[in-house]
Scaffold this motif. Structure first.
Motif, mmCIF file in Angstrom:
data_model
loop_
_atom_site.group_PDB
_atom_site.id
_atom_site.type_symbol
_atom_site.label_atom_id
_atom_site.label_comp_id
_atom_site.label_asym_id
_atom_site.label_seq_id
_atom_site.Cartn_x
_atom_site.Cartn_y
_atom_site.Cartn_z
ATOM 1 N N ARG A 1 -12.202 -0.469 -2.049
ATOM 2 C CA ARG A 1 -12.316 0.105 -1.166
ATOM 3 C C ARG A 1 -10.738 1.102 -1.342
ATOM 4 O O ARG A 1 -10.087 1.836 -0.567
ATOM 5 C CB ARG A 1 -12.302 -0.239 -0.030
ATOM 6 C CG ARG A 1 -13.442 -0.599 0.712
ATOM 7 C CD ARG A 1 -13.535 -2.003 2.210
ATOM 8 N NE ARG A 1 -15.029 -2.477 2.407
ATOM 9 C CZ ARG A 1 -15.657 -1.558 3.312
ATOM 10 N NH1 ARG A 1 -14.948 -0.490 4.411
ATOM 11 N NH2 ARG A 1 -15.751 -2.162 3.964
ATOM 12 N N SER A 2 -9.684 -0.027 -1.600
ATOM 13 C CA SER A 2 -8.492 0.267 -1.767
ATOM 14 C C SER A 2 -8.630 1.086 -3.122
ATOM 15 O O SER A 2 -7.456 2.662 -2.561
ATOM 16 C CB SER A 2 -7.350 -1.041 -1.971
ATOM 17 O OG SER A 2 -7.993 -0.795 -3.496
ATOM 18 N N ARG B 1 0.848 -0.778 0.125
ATOM 19 C CA ARG B 1 -0.082 -0.133 -0.021
ATOM 20 C C ARG B 1 1.191 1.418 -0.423
ATOM 21 O O ARG B 1 0.159 2.673 0.114
ATOM 22 C CB ARG B 1 -1.459 0.087 1.138
ATOM 23 C CG ARG B 1 -1.922 -0.661 1.462
ATOM 24 C CD ARG B 1 -2.655 -0.823 2.317
ATOM 25 N NE ARG B 1 -2.681 -1.573 3.492
ATOM 26 C CZ ARG B 1 -2.958 -2.781 4.299
ATOM 27 N NH1 ARG B 1 -3.103 -3.310 2.867
ATOM 28 N NH2 ARG B 1 -2.207 -3.537 4.439
ATOM 29 N N GLU C 1 -4.882 9.901 -1.069
ATOM 30 C CA GLU C 1 -3.885 9.974 -0.863
ATOM 31 C C GLU C 1 -3.205 10.827 -1.938
ATOM 32 O O GLU C 1 -2.926 11.523 -1.737
ATOM 33 C CB GLU C 1 -3.249 8.194 -1.090
ATOM 34 C CG GLU C 1 -3.368 7.412 0.386
ATOM 35 C CD GLU C 1 -2.244 6.348 0.160
ATOM 36 O OE1 GLU C 1 -1.303 5.390 -1.433
ATOM 37 O OE2 GLU C 1 -2.268 5.717 0.468
ATOM 38 N N ARG D 1 -9.192 4.728 -1.199
ATOM 39 C CA ARG D 1 -8.380 4.753 -0.644
ATOM 40 C C ARG D 1 -7.301 5.924 -0.763
ATOM 41 O O ARG D 1 -6.323 6.623 -0.524
ATOM 42 C CB ARG D 1 -7.312 3.835 0.052
ATOM 43 C CG ARG D 1 -6.311 4.019 0.896
ATOM 44 C CD ARG D 1 -4.944 2.356 1.562
ATOM 45 N NE ARG D 1 -5.007 1.760 0.515
ATOM 46 C CZ ARG D 1 -4.706 1.952 -0.596
ATOM 47 N NH1 ARG D 1 -3.333 3.165 -0.666
ATOM 48 N NH2 ARG D 1 -4.320 1.164 -1.570
#
Length: 57
Positions: free
Chosen positions: A44-45, A18, A52, A48
């Protein structure tokens, strides 16, 4: 549905997947901290990684 790795690899090294690498932010079901290997984990990733990128801008 998920990458092929020996048992324990994703749970032990998953957080390292990640971590951004310079300007490259990783997303995909394997980089999810919840529901890894499922569509929900991929979503979800992606969310995320988007957060970022927006925080880095």
């Amino acid at each position: 549905m998920i990458s092929h790795a020996p048992p324990g690899v994703l749970t032990e090294f998953g957080p390292a997947l990640r971590e951004p690498c310079g300007r490259v932010h990783w997303a995909g079901t394997e980089t999810s901290d919840v529901n890894m290997g499922f569509v929900d984990g991929a979503i979800r990733s992606g969310e995320r990684a988007a957060r970022e990128v927006m925080a880095a801008a």
